[in-house]
Design a protein around this motif. Structure first.
Motif, short mmCIF file in Angstrom:
data_model
loop_
_atom_site.label_atom_id
_atom_site.label_comp_id
_atom_site.label_asym_id
_atom_site.label_seq_id
_atom_site.Cartn_x
_atom_site.Cartn_y
_atom_site.Cartn_z
N ALA A 1 0.84 -1.21 0.00
CA ALA A 1 0.00 0.00 0.00
C ALA A 1 0.87 1.25 0.00
O ALA A 1 0.59 2.23 -0.71
CB ALA A 1 -0.94 0.00 1.21
N GLU A 2 1.93 1.23 0.79
CA GLU A 2 2.82 2.39 0.87
C GLU A 2 3.59 2.57 -0.44
O GLU A 2 3.85 3.70 -0.88
CB GLU A 2 3.80 2.22 2.04
CG GLU A 2 3.20 2.45 3.41
CD GLU A 2 2.37 1.27 3.90
OE1 GLU A 2 2.38 0.21 3.24
OE2 GLU A 2 1.68 1.42 4.93
N VAL A 3 3.95 1.44 -1.09
CA VAL A 3 4.64 1.52 -2.38
C VAL A 3 3.74 2.19 -3.40
O VAL A 3 4.16 3.09 -4.15
CB VAL A 3 5.07 0.11 -2.86
CG1 VAL A 3 5.55 0.17 -4.32
CG2 VAL A 3 6.15 -0.46 -1.96
N GLU A 4 2.46 1.78 -3.43
CA GLU A 4 1.51 2.36 -4.37
C GLU A 4 1.31 3.84 -4.10
O GLU A 4 1.26 4.66 -5.03
CB GLU A 4 0.19 1.61 -4.30
CG GLU A 4 -0.81 2.04 -5.36
CD GLU A 4 -2.09 1.22 -5.34
OE1 GLU A 4 -3.03 1.62 -6.03
OE2 GLU A 4 -2.12 0.19 -4.63
N PHE B 1 10.24 4.07 4.34
CA PHE B 1 10.94 2.90 3.82
C PHE B 1 12.36 2.80 4.39
O PHE B 1 12.81 1.72 4.78
CB PHE B 1 11.00 2.93 2.29
CG PHE B 1 9.65 2.83 1.62
CD1 PHE B 1 8.81 1.76 1.90
CD2 PHE B 1 9.23 3.79 0.71
CE1 PHE B 1 7.57 1.66 1.28
CE2 PHE B 1 7.99 3.70 0.10
CZ PHE B 1 7.16 2.63 0.39
N VAL B 2 13.04 3.94 4.44
CA VAL B 2 14.40 3.95 5.00
C VAL B 2 14.38 3.48 6.45
O VAL B 2 15.20 2.65 6.88
CB VAL B 2 15.03 5.35 4.90
CG1 VAL B 2 16.36 5.39 5.65
CG2 VAL B 2 15.25 5.74 3.44
N GLY B 3 13.40 3.96 7.21
CA GLY B 3 13.28 3.56 8.61
C GLY B 3 13.05 2.08 8.77
O GLY B 3 13.63 1.43 9.66
N GLY C 1 2.60 9.70 -5.76
CA GLY C 1 2.99 11.09 -5.50
C GLY C 1 3.35 11.40 -4.06
O GLY C 1 3.84 12.49 -3.75
N LYS C 2 3.12 10.46 -3.11
CA LYS C 2 3.43 10.72 -1.70
C LYS C 2 4.90 10.37 -1.43
O LYS C 2 5.23 9.37 -0.78
CB LYS C 2 2.50 9.91 -0.80
CG LYS C 2 1.04 10.37 -0.89
CD LYS C 2 0.17 9.64 0.13
CE LYS C 2 -1.27 10.16 0.07
NZ LYS C 2 -2.15 9.47 1.05
N THR C 3 5.76 11.22 -1.93
CA THR C 3 7.20 10.93 -1.88
C THR C 3 7.78 11.02 -0.46
O THR C 3 8.90 10.54 -0.22
CB THR C 3 7.97 11.91 -2.79
OG1 THR C 3 7.64 13.24 -2.42
CG2 THR C 3 7.60 11.68 -4.25
N LYS C 4 7.04 11.62 0.47
CA LYS C 4 7.53 11.69 1.85
C LYS C 4 7.61 10.30 2.48
O LYS C 4 8.23 10.13 3.54
CB LYS C 4 6.63 12.59 2.69
CG LYS C 4 6.77 14.07 2.33
CD LYS C 4 5.94 14.95 3.26
CE LYS C 4 6.12 16.42 2.90
NZ LYS C 4 5.31 17.31 3.78
N LEU C 5 6.99 9.32 1.85
CA LEU C 5 7.06 7.95 2.36
C LEU C 5 8.46 7.35 2.23
O LEU C 5 8.73 6.28 2.79
CB LEU C 5 6.06 7.06 1.61
CG LEU C 5 4.59 7.20 2.06
CD1 LEU C 5 3.66 6.54 1.06
CD2 LEU C 5 4.41 6.62 3.45
N GLN D 1 15.27 4.35 -4.52
CA GLN D 1 14.90 5.21 -5.64
C GLN D 1 14.87 4.41 -6.95
O GLN D 1 13.97 4.58 -7.79
CB GLN D 1 15.89 6.39 -5.75
CG GLN D 1 15.70 7.41 -4.65
CD GLN D 1 16.71 8.55 -4.74
OE1 GLN D 1 17.54 8.57 -5.65
NE2 GLN D 1 16.63 9.48 -3.81
N ARG D 2 15.83 3.50 -7.12
CA ARG D 2 15.85 2.70 -8.33
C ARG D 2 14.65 1.75 -8.39
O ARG D 2 13.98 1.62 -9.41
CB ARG D 2 17.16 1.93 -8.41
CG ARG D 2 17.28 1.00 -9.60
CD ARG D 2 18.76 0.76 -9.96
NE ARG D 2 19.56 0.34 -8.83
CZ ARG D 2 19.63 -0.92 -8.41
NH1 ARG D 2 18.91 -1.85 -8.98
NH2 ARG D 2 20.41 -1.24 -7.40
N LYS D 3 14.37 1.09 -7.25
CA LYS D 3 13.30 0.10 -7.26
C LYS D 3 11.91 0.72 -7.26
O LYS D 3 10.94 0.10 -7.69
CB LYS D 3 13.46 -0.82 -6.05
CG LYS D 3 14.66 -1.77 -6.20
CD LYS D 3 14.80 -2.70 -5.02
CE LYS D 3 15.98 -3.65 -5.26
NZ LYS D 3 15.73 -4.60 -6.37
N LEU D 4 11.81 1.98 -6.79
CA LEU D 4 10.53 2.66 -6.81
C LEU D 4 10.32 3.46 -8.09
O LEU D 4 9.38 4.24 -8.20
CB LEU D 4 10.40 3.57 -5.57
CG LEU D 4 10.24 2.83 -4.23
CD1 LEU D 4 10.43 3.79 -3.07
CD2 LEU D 4 8.87 2.15 -4.15
N GLY D 5 11.28 3.33 -9.01
CA GLY D 5 11.10 3.99 -10.30
C GLY D 5 11.52 5.43 -10.33
O GLY D 5 11.08 6.18 -11.20
#
Length: 477
Positions: free
Chosen positions: A433-436, A449-451, A441-445, A471-475
């Motif tokens: 859900a967070e990936v989607e 992910f880092v956490g 557009g919710k790039t603050k997520l 960044q690579r895997k999220l496009g």
């Protein structure tokens, strides 16, 4: 009601760090049994003759040189006559019209502005003893261990206009005398203390108001609070039509008030006259030149150099030079690692741990070389900044070298891309859900992910590599 401004001058008493007293060979060691550091001279026995401690003259001269004073090649000791139980001779040996140092100044920074505070005089004198008022007993005792301890009194011009300026001046003096090594700076033991002369006058008025002298100011905070209270008290008194009385007032730190102690004496009340048992103190040109060559780099010059070295704001650089030990520690570590990063660790993690434990830099086992190594292993990616922060308390306490410590604890940062890629894939798979939402557009997520990855790797993942993989895997690469 007119607008008032404060007029403040400080009289700072500095105990000189000599091994013996000013006019005899009794030791100055603090905390000895009462009346054990006493002889015929410092106990005021009739016929006992004083002899000047030359090291005290040396130390007093260094203070004068460090504050741009004129050093008088001849100065005279005088008897200051008053009667109090802790003054066994019935007079204090001080200096009056011919002090050892005169006409100096000190520049201080307050709220980003430089202010020059004049120094009227610096004179030598011997300390009194100590009165001890026994609780529950109708009796007082006198301990003469302090009697005869060498002091210099540094008398400022009435150039300060706020409690902040007074504290800045006092801190600057404190730094100078401790840098010089002429005073241990222990305010709790009375090695560095001051009295404040405070008056107010209408803004623009050329004449001074009636001043009061504040005593019992044994910390920088109490100096500020006492002056602020006294300014407000005098303003209220004038608003009520009262007159300010020239007097000595005692500061009560618990109640944060000043209370009347006695009428303020003038110089003529002490009936000064040259001490007939002491010759003038003479300083030769050769001696003065030799002592001047001993001066170290003083705090104000050092802070300017540290600002240039690190790019730190002035207030932060001033923290690094608050003691010579702190400045020397920084200087040594900064010669082995990035100076700005060394400063950041000292101003952040180091001060946090020292303050939390109620200790000082003298109590910690970390060496400058160890701090520099910690900075360097973060820079080369052996550990993350977070791990460095987490282990700082242990390193400060046990004195271990950081690289050996992190290897022995299995804290070396994961910088293998294949190992991290697996962790990234697991986190993304567990949070569809967070990936989607991120891709929507919710790039603050990204911080979420880092956490999650840092948690999965117990903080050992290389943050830069984690961000790159995400960044690579999220496009986004």
């Amino acid at each position: 009601m007119p607008a008032y401004e404060a007029v403040i001058g400080l009289e700072v008493h500095v105990q000189l760090a000599t091994k013996s007293k000013l006019f005899c060979s009794c030791p100055t060691t603090f905390g000895q049994p009462s009346n054990s550091n006493v002889c015929e001279v410092c106990s005021g026995m009739p016929g006992a003759l004083p002899r000047v401690n030359r090291e005290a003259v040396h130390f007093a001269t260094l203070v004068g040189l460090a504050t741009d004073c004129t050093i008088n090649d001849s100065s005279v000791f005088a008897r200051k006559n008053y009667f109090y139980p802790d003054l066994p001779a019935g007079y204090q040996i001080s200096q009056f019209d011919l002090p050892i140092c005169e006409h100096g100044h000190l520049d201080v920074d307050v709220d980003g502005a430089s202010k020059r505070i004049g120094i009227t005089r610096i004179h030598m004198e011997n300390d009194a003893g100590k009165n001890i008022h026994a609780q529950g007993e109708n009796v007082s005792y006198v301990d003469l261990n302090r009697a005869g301890t060498p002091l210099v009194e540094i008398v400022s011009e009435p150039d300060m206009r706020s409690s902040a300026e007074a504290v800045a001046y006092l801190r600057a003096l404190y730094a100078i005398v401790t840098y010089l090594g002429v005073c241990d700076g222990n305010m709790e033991e009375g090695s560095f203390r001051c009295d404040a002369n405070v008056s107010i006058r209408p803004v623009g008025c050329p004449t001074f108001g009636t001043r009061t002298e504040l005593k019992n100011l044994n910390s920088f905070r109490n100096v500020q609070r006492a002056i602020e209270y006294e300014i407000a008290r005098q303003q209220d008194a004038l608003a009520d039509g009262e007159k300010i009385v020239q007097e000595t007032r005692l500061y009560d730190a618990v109640k944060n008030v000043t209370v009347s102690m006695r009428g303020k004496e003038e110089a003529h009340d002490y009936r000064y006259f040259p001490d007939p048992d002491l010759l003038p103190v003479r300083i030769s040109a050769e001696e003065l030149a030799r002592w001047k060559a001993e001066l170290p780099e003083l705090p104000q010059a050092r802070v300017r150099r540290f600002v240039a070295m690190t790019g730190l704001p002035l207030p932060e650089a001033e923290v690094l030079v608050q003691s010579r030990r702190m400045a020397d520690f920084f200087e040594e570590a900064a010669g082995l690692a990035d100076p700005r990063k060394v400063a950041n660790f000292m101003l952040g993690a180091m001060l946090r741990e020292l303050n939390a434990g109620g200790g000082s830099l003298a109590d910690c086992r970390m060496t400058p070389a160890a701090l520099a190594e910690l900075v360097n292993i973060v820079d080369k990616g052996l550990i993350s900044a977070k791990i460095a922060n987490d282990i700082f308390a242990d390193l400060l306490r046990n004195g271990e070298m950081p690289e050996a410590y992190v290897k022995s604890k299995g804290l070396v940062q994961i910088s293998d891309s294949s190992e991290l890629e697996a962790a990234v894939d697991r986190v993304l798979a567990d949070n569809p859900a967070e990936v989607e939402a991120y891709r929507g557009g919710k790039t603050k997520l990204m911080s979420f992910f880092v956490g999650q990855i840092m948690r999965a790797t117990k903080g050992k993942a290389n943050p830069a590599l984690v961000n790159e993989l995400l960044q690579r895997k999220l496009g986004q690469a």
